[in-house]
Design a protein around this motif. Structure first.
Motif, short mmCIF file in Angstrom:
data_model
loop_
_atom_site.label_atom_id
_atom_site.label_comp_id
_atom_site.label_asym_id
_atom_site.label_seq_id
_atom_site.Cartn_x
_atom_site.Cartn_y
_atom_site.Cartn_z
N ASP A 126 120.24 2.04 112.67
CA ASP A 126 121.57 2.28 113.20
C ASP A 126 122.60 1.32 112.59
OD1 ASP A 126 120.61 4.28 114.73
OD2 ASP A 126 120.82 3.26 116.66
N SER A 127 122.19 0.07 112.37
CA SER A 127 123.13 -0.96 111.93
C SER A 127 123.67 -0.72 110.52
CB SER A 127 122.47 -2.34 111.99
OG SER A 127 121.31 -2.37 111.17
N VAL A 128 122.97 0.08 109.71
CA VAL A 128 123.44 0.36 108.35
C VAL A 128 123.68 1.85 108.13
CG1 VAL A 128 122.27 -1.66 107.39
CG2 VAL A 128 121.07 0.53 107.43
N ARG A 129 123.57 2.64 109.19
CA ARG A 129 123.65 4.09 109.03
C ARG A 129 125.01 4.54 108.50
NH1 ARG A 129 121.14 6.97 113.09
NH2 ARG A 129 119.41 5.65 112.42
N GLY A 257 135.40 0.12 102.40
CA GLY A 257 134.42 -0.96 102.37
C GLY A 257 134.94 -2.24 102.98
N ALA A 258 136.25 -2.48 102.84
CA ALA A 258 136.84 -3.71 103.36
C ALA A 258 137.14 -3.64 104.85
CB ALA A 258 138.13 -4.01 102.59
N VAL A 259 137.26 -2.43 105.40
CA VAL A 259 137.68 -2.29 106.80
C VAL A 259 136.60 -1.67 107.67
CG1 VAL A 259 139.35 -1.22 108.35
CG2 VAL A 259 140.10 -2.11 106.13
N LEU A 260 136.05 -0.52 107.25
CA LEU A 260 135.14 0.23 108.13
C LEU A 260 133.84 -0.52 108.39
CD1 LEU A 260 134.38 2.79 109.69
CD2 LEU A 260 133.52 3.75 107.53
N PHE A 261 133.20 -1.01 107.33
CA PHE A 261 131.89 -1.64 107.52
C PHE A 261 131.97 -2.93 108.35
CE2 PHE A 261 130.95 0.46 103.19
CZ PHE A 261 130.71 1.67 103.82
N ARG A 265 129.99 -3.56 111.92
CA ARG A 265 129.14 -4.71 112.20
C ARG A 265 129.60 -5.45 113.45
NH1 ARG A 265 129.24 -5.24 106.48
NH2 ARG A 265 130.91 -6.79 106.60
N ALA A 266 130.92 -5.41 113.70
CA ALA A 266 131.46 -6.08 114.88
C ALA A 266 131.36 -5.21 116.13
CB ALA A 266 132.92 -6.47 114.63
N GLY A 267 130.79 -4.01 116.01
CA GLY A 267 130.64 -3.14 117.17
C GLY A 267 131.86 -2.33 117.51
#
Length: 398
Positions: A126-129, A257-261, A265-267
């Motif tokens: 889930d954390s990298v989905r 990549g700079a915003v969504l990921f 990760r921060a929930g």
């Protein structure tokens, strides 16, 4: 990502990309090249041959998704790609528009999107989905931009038949990648414990996400009925439109990549989803303002349109990554392929509705009316998406 997750993400994104590159290479030149075939003087038949792919795709997404739950993902993907390749070679050998129509319909019958995304969900945590789904979504955007550049040149050298043959070859390469590059399926993927089909219609958030993908692709295709004309009006010849599309697509990947990921990760994936829908609505508001400005907008040049398309692709690519990721987490594991089949069916229906209704709207109301409709649909979607709740940790196992 673990090495297995990276291998799964890149291999499945490549399979998606190879298949869609073949499709996208045909689209920019199909209407023009089809006129050379017997029956090609009938615009309605040309339009049917072009769009029948979406119809068979929509009809078979759910059956392929259910089959992947019961018989295994990789087996269904291979079968679907072989069907798609057969349709491509039939279209390549066609000597009439009717033959092209049959080939296009068979191409659409290879509806493997749900099985591919379900397998990717099986093989990633889930954390990298969302990051994995973003690679698939990114392959779609890049193949679209590449096709816009390459299609005219390839068509001049190998014709429409050659493009279809190339499409079939790319599908066969996808079969080889599925067999020998994609990691083995987890043993629990087509699990013995069966969920109930009705469960998919009792989960409000799945319904919200299904509406979301329908709205996204309806807006996407509808706005492209009018955007090319606006670019021409702004002084950019149609053969140079990729000058705007390609940088916008590439830059949007950097922004994502700079915003969504980091937000995931921060929930804060739910907030990212809402923000991306807001970007789609903002784009439609901007396009409506340009359309209302009329001749004055033409004096501004291409820059405002380029900026709006960058905003659109930032939202679009974020949603192409986050929405299927959320579907895979919210659906019971034993119904994951079925849930993604429903999701991809709504995606195909959205493409069909956007193209059909977009053309009617421009004809009856002009570009101003079209963008008013897409803005209202985007705002309705924003309201619907507001209720999406965070998925349970680890997804739904049963």
């Amino acid at each position: 990502m673990t090495p297995t997750e990276r291998r799964a993400s890149f291999s499945l994104a490549s399979i998606f990309g190879l298949r869609l590159l073949g499709l996208f290479l045909v689209l920019p030149v199909f209407a023009l090249e089809a006129r050379r075939y017997p029956g090609g003087d009938d615009p309605a038949l040309v339009g049917l041959a072009m769009g029948v792919y979406g119809l068979t795709q929509a009809l078979l997404q759910i059956p392929f998704g259910i089959a992947s739950d019961r018989f295994g993902r990789k087996r269904v993907i291979v079968i679907g790609l072989l069907v798609f390749a057969a349709g491509s070679f039939i279209a390549a050998s066609a000597d009439s528009l009717a033959g092209l129509l049959i080939g296009r319909a068979l191409q659409g019958a290879g509806a493997v999107s749900a099985a591919v995304t379900a397998l990717l969900a099986d093989l990633t945590r889930d954390s990298v989905r969302t990051k994995a789904m973003a690679l698939v979504g990114g392959s779609i955007g890049l193949m679209f931009a590449l096709a816009l550049v390459a299609a005219p040149a390839l068509s001049a050298h190998i014709g429409l038949a050659g493009l279809f043959a190339l499409t079939g070859l790319l599908a066969l390469i996808g079969v080889a990648a599925t067999r020998w590059w994609v990691p083995a399926e987890p043993r629990h993927a087509p699990g013995a414990a069966r969920g109930r089909w009705s469960d998919l219609w009792r989960e409000p958030d799945l319904l919200r996400l299904n509406f979301g993908v329908f709205a996204l692709h309806s807006v996407q295709l509808a706005m492209w009925v009018a955007v090319p004309a606006l670019l021409v009006q702004a002084g950019l010849p149609k053969e140079r439109h990729w000058w705007v599309y390609l940088p916008a697509v590439v830059a949007s990947f950097v922004v994502m990549g700079a915003v969504l990921f980091p937000m995931e990760r921060a929930g804060h994936l739910r907030a990212a989803l809402r923000g991306a829908v807001g970007l789609i609505a903002l784009t439609q508001a901007g396009l409506l303002a340009l359309a209302l400005s009329g001749a004055q907008a033409a004096a501004w040049g291409v820059a405002p349109l380029a900026a709006l398309l960058l905003v659109f692709f930032c939202g679009f690519n974020a949603l192409e990554a986050s929405q299927p990721s959320l579907v895979s987490r919210l659906a019971p594991a034993s119904l994951r392929g079925s849930a993604l089949g429903v999701y991809n069916t709504l995606q195909s229906l959205g493409l069909f509705a956007g193209g059909a209704l977009g053309g009617l709207a421009v004809k009856a109301l002009g570009s101003t009316g079209l963008f008013a409709i897409t803005l209202l649909l985007s705002l309705a979607w924003l309201a619907v998406s507001w209720g999406v709740k965070p998925p349970p940790p680890g997804g739904r196992p049963h």
